[in-house]
Design an enzyme around this catalytic site. Structure first.
Site, PDB file in Angstrom:
ATOM      1  N   THR A 414       0.826  -1.203   0.000  1.00  0.00           N
ATOM      2  CA  THR A 414       0.000   0.000   0.000  1.00  0.00           C
ATOM      3  C   THR A 414       0.861   1.255   0.000  1.00  0.00           C
ATOM      4  O   THR A 414       2.037   1.220   0.346  1.00  0.00           O
ATOM      5  CB  THR A 414      -0.952   0.011   1.224  1.00  0.00           C
ATOM      6  OG1 THR A 414      -1.643  -1.206   1.245  1.00  0.00           O
ATOM      7  CG2 THR A 414      -1.917   1.142   1.222  1.00  0.00           C
ATOM      8  N   SER A 480     -11.244  -3.384   4.962  1.00  0.00           N
ATOM      9  CA  SER A 480      -9.929  -2.753   4.842  1.00  0.00           C
ATOM     10  C   SER A 480      -9.505  -2.171   6.180  1.00  0.00           C
ATOM     11  O   SER A 480     -10.322  -1.966   7.079  1.00  0.00           O
ATOM     12  CB  SER A 480      -9.988  -1.640   3.799  1.00  0.00           C
ATOM     13  OG  SER A 480      -8.785  -0.898   3.813  1.00  0.00           O
ATOM     14  N   SER A 481      -8.214  -1.866   6.265  1.00  0.00           N
ATOM     15  CA  SER A 481      -7.672  -1.162   7.436  1.00  0.00           C
ATOM     16  C   SER A 481      -7.197   0.239   7.064  1.00  0.00           C
ATOM     17  O   SER A 481      -6.644   0.941   7.919  1.00  0.00           O
ATOM     18  CB  SER A 481      -6.474  -1.927   7.987  1.00  0.00           C
ATOM     19  OG  SER A 481      -6.848  -3.211   8.372  1.00  0.00           O
ATOM     20  N   GLY A 501       0.481  -0.449   5.236  1.00  0.00           N
ATOM     21  CA  GLY A 501       0.886  -1.445   6.226  1.00  0.00           C
ATOM     22  C   GLY A 501      -0.184  -2.407   6.689  1.00  0.00           C
ATOM     23  O   GLY A 501      -0.140  -2.872   7.839  1.00  0.00           O
ATOM     24  N   GLY A 502      -1.189  -2.713   5.846  1.00  0.00           N
ATOM     25  CA  GLY A 502      -2.198  -3.684   6.260  1.00  0.00           C
ATOM     26  C   GLY A 502      -2.856  -3.237   7.556  1.00  0.00           C
ATOM     27  O   GLY A 502      -3.109  -2.048   7.758  1.00  0.00           O
TER      28      GLY A 502
HETATM   29  N1  GLU Z   1      -5.442  -4.695   1.929  1.00  0.00           N
HETATM   30  C1  GLU Z   1      -5.039  -3.830   2.994  1.00  0.00           C
HETATM   31  C2  GLU Z   1      -6.209  -3.040   3.518  1.00  0.00           C
HETATM   32  O1  GLU Z   1      -7.101  -2.740   2.796  1.00  0.00           O
HETATM   33  C3  GLU Z   1      -4.009  -2.892   2.537  1.00  0.00           C
HETATM   34  C4  GLU Z   1      -2.842  -3.630   2.034  1.00  0.00           C
HETATM   35  C5  GLU Z   1      -1.657  -3.434   2.848  1.00  0.00           C
HETATM   36  O2  GLU Z   1      -1.459  -2.355   3.394  1.00  0.00           O
HETATM   37  O3  GLU Z   1      -0.857  -4.325   2.899  1.00  0.00           O
HETATM   38  O4  GLU Z   1      -6.225  -2.686   4.651  1.00  0.00           O
END
Ligand code: GLU
Length: 602
Positions: A414, A480-481, A501-502
């Site tokens: 991201t 999502s985060s 960062g997920g």
């Molecule tokens: N898929 C994650 C989200 O939507 C973002 C991906 C990531 O930051 O690795 O929170």
């Protein structure tokens, strides 16, 4: 099978790319990398992102008279060139906008969406009856959600921009054609993905020219992406969602372009052309909560960012953290993070499918009830249970709901950008293709990777319980985060920030706010400070410098930490008195970011 003329064209493009990316071109002969500045102070507008080329492109738009939205779209398009493993038209994201002329904060949900024909057992391996392993799900067609990024750019420009999509894409198209200098981060991200990239013909040909990651200092060109951007500039997003590009995206998803000797199962996906045709961004009101006199606006469904950051802040607000020792203040930060993550796991899913109790999660009374779980000097047992949103009074009398365990399988990819313009408009925008490298699949000859966002659903158990708010469903957006966040003080911008960062995105934003508002740090210190990511598990993933500084202090309270090299690569802009802007990027994480202002302070 593709028509043979396409194969011939493809072979020619591969040869050209191989040449372009393996010959060492002195940096001066191409577009040299602009200088990286972590903190820029001044006025007249600002841009900050992880990448100096992208920041420069955004700054040029502001200097030419564009507004924050114009510059944000141009910057994002450039990130699609230089950060193709984190962002691009094959992905999605969340765009938060403050309009200086109305004082309104509004958002666009540009999240990827599950295809309408996706069956319940989409992630199950028919040979075993069990879900594919998570790593096999990641590199696949089944993980690809209908992309929302391009529609987000168009929607943002329609609502708030002054420029056309065509002109905001132009600098990025030029950059893709002329090339950029490969840095250590790009090289390393390619190397980390080499084994799966090499199993998809289109990805191998683009990102592993000559069979290896492009060396640091070489020039990387992506003429296919330049052509794609120019095609979109000429024909609009319709060419992607219903025109020439649509069948190619669908074909890549349904028939992943694996090499003959590929070992990945790369299960195919269910996206069809009507899914692309039917894709819509969603205009949404932001989440709103208060924190020590600031109005905090965040992203609501389909991101859990706004409610989770907001709930944790409400819990932290119960304490006078500024007057506490590091030990006691950090203890409460860690516990508040855990409690809000417990609720995130229990209650959060796409609001169009699930009744998310947003008002409860953001209520101060609910936060008071949740804070009852925090003992003054003893860490809770993790995972902590979710709270009960049906019946609470803030008096420590309500039993908890069931314990939830949060999968937390998002990647650590991201990218994020922050922009403001001379009129005072602000954009906070987080965009992604999910993992670093997304699904690993480049749409052949088009120069961009497709996302693997659908792995943000609960995909590793089957059947997924009906009670799981994040279970995969056709037309649904995975939880999502991403947490693009804007703080106002008395109706005026004070701070805009966000991070990749997920699921650590949530805690990075939370910890930066804690550092800035409660711990007496300046915004650049708040960004640079070592991070710890409390997500309702133990040990708590933390940067080595955090453990070195606070591990011993927090151990007597029962906190355990696990080391990870780095968390997040945030950006932020703080709005000071007299129009003074402080734009900040990471000084070192992800190789350091790049902040710039239109008129630097003397
Ligand atoms: N898929 C994650 C989200 O939507 C973002 C991906 C990531 O930051 O690795 O929170």
């Amino acid at each position: 099978m593709r028509p043979s003329s396409r194969e011939v064209l493809c072979a020619a493009a591969v040869a050209a790319l191989t040449l372009a990316a393996t010959i060492q071109v002195p940096a001066e002969a191409v577009v040299p990398e602009p200088p990286k500045v972590a903190t820029a102070r001044g006025s007249g507008g600002a841009v900050t992102s992880v990448d100096p080329y992208a920041t420069q492109i955004g700054l040029d738009v502001l200097k030419a008279g564009g507004n924050a939205t114009d510059a944000a779209v141009a910057t994002a398009a450039a990130l699609g060139v230089t950060e193709p493993y984190s962002a691009g038209v094959g992905g999605g994201g969340f765009f938060v906008h403050y309009d200086a002329s109305t004082g309104a904060v509004e958002t666009i949900d540009g999240r990827e969406t599950a295809p309408m024909g996706m069956p319940e057992d989409a992630f199950v391996n028919p040979a075993t009856g069990q879900p594919y392993s998570f790593s096999d799900q990641v590199s696949s067609g089944v993980s690809v959600g209908v992309p929302g990024t391009l529609a987000t750019w168009q929607r943002a420009l329609d609502r708030w921009g002054t420029d056309t999509l065509a002109s905001t894409l132009r600098p990025a198209a030029d950059l893709a054609r002329e090339g950029f200098v490969v840095d250590q981060t790009f090289h390393q991200q390619t190397a980390d993905n080499q084994s799966r990239f090499s199993q998809f013909t289109s990805t191998r040909d683009l990102f592993l020219p000559g069979g290896a990651p492009p060396p640091v200092g070489s020039t990387f060109r992506n003429p296919d992406l330049a052509d794609t951007y120019e095609l979109i500039a000429a024909q609009g997003p319709a060419v992607f969602y219903r025109g020439e590009l649509a069948p190619e995206i669908v074909e890549t998803v349904q028939d992943p372009p694996t090499t003959p000797d590929a070992t990945l199962p790369a299960p195919p996906g269910y996206m069809v052309r009507s899914d692309l045709r039917g894709y819509r961004t969603l205009d949404r009101a932001p989440t709103h909560s208060g924190y020590r006199g600031y109005d905090v606006y965040g992203m609501r469904s389909s991101s859990s960012g706004g409610t989770t950051v907001g709930e944790a802040l409400n819990i932290m607000e119960r304490y006078d953290l500024a007057s506490m020792s590091d030990q006691d203040a950090l203890h409460r930060y860690l516990e508040a993070g855990a409690l809000s993550f417990a609720d995130r796991g229990r209650y959060f899913g796409d609001e169009r499918f699930v009744d998310v109790p947003v008002a409860d999660l953001l209520s101060d009374t609910y936060a008071a009830e949740r804070a009852c779980q925090i003992k003054p000097n003893r860490a809770m047992k993790k995972p902590a249970a979710a709270g009960s949103v049906l019946n609470y009074d803030g008096k420590c009398s309500t039993p908890n709901a069931a314990t939830t365990r949060d999968g937390g399988t998002e990647g650590l990819s991201t990218t994020n950008l922050t922009v403001t313009d001379r009129w005072g408009d602000v954009v906070e925008y987080t965009l992604t293709i999910e993992q670093t490298g997304g699904s690993g699949m480049v749409v052949p000859d088009r120069g961009f990777l497709l996302n693997n966002e659908l792995t943000d659903f609960t995909t590793t158990v089957f059947p997924v319980p009906e009670s799981d708010p994040n279970r995969p469903e056709p037309g649904k957006r995975p939880r999502s985060s991403m947490s693009p966040t804007i703080l106002l003080k008395d109706g005026q911008p004070f701070l805009a920030l966000g991070s990749p960062g997920g699921s650590t995105i949530i805690t990075t934003v939370l910890q930066m706010l804690f550092n800035r508002i409660d711990r007496g740090m300046t915004i650049d210190q708040a960004m640079a400070a070592p991070r710890s990511s409390p997500r309702n598990n133990t040990p708590v993933t933390s940067e080595p410098a955090f453990i070195a500084a606070y591990g011993k202090l927090l151990k007597p309270y029962g906190h355990e930490f696990a080391s990870t090299p780095e968390i997040g690569a945030a950006t932020a802009i703080e709005f000071g008195p007299g129009g003074l802007l402080t734009a900040v990027a990471e000084p070192t994480r992800r190789g350091g970011g790049s902040a710039a202002v239109v008129a630097p302070a003397p």
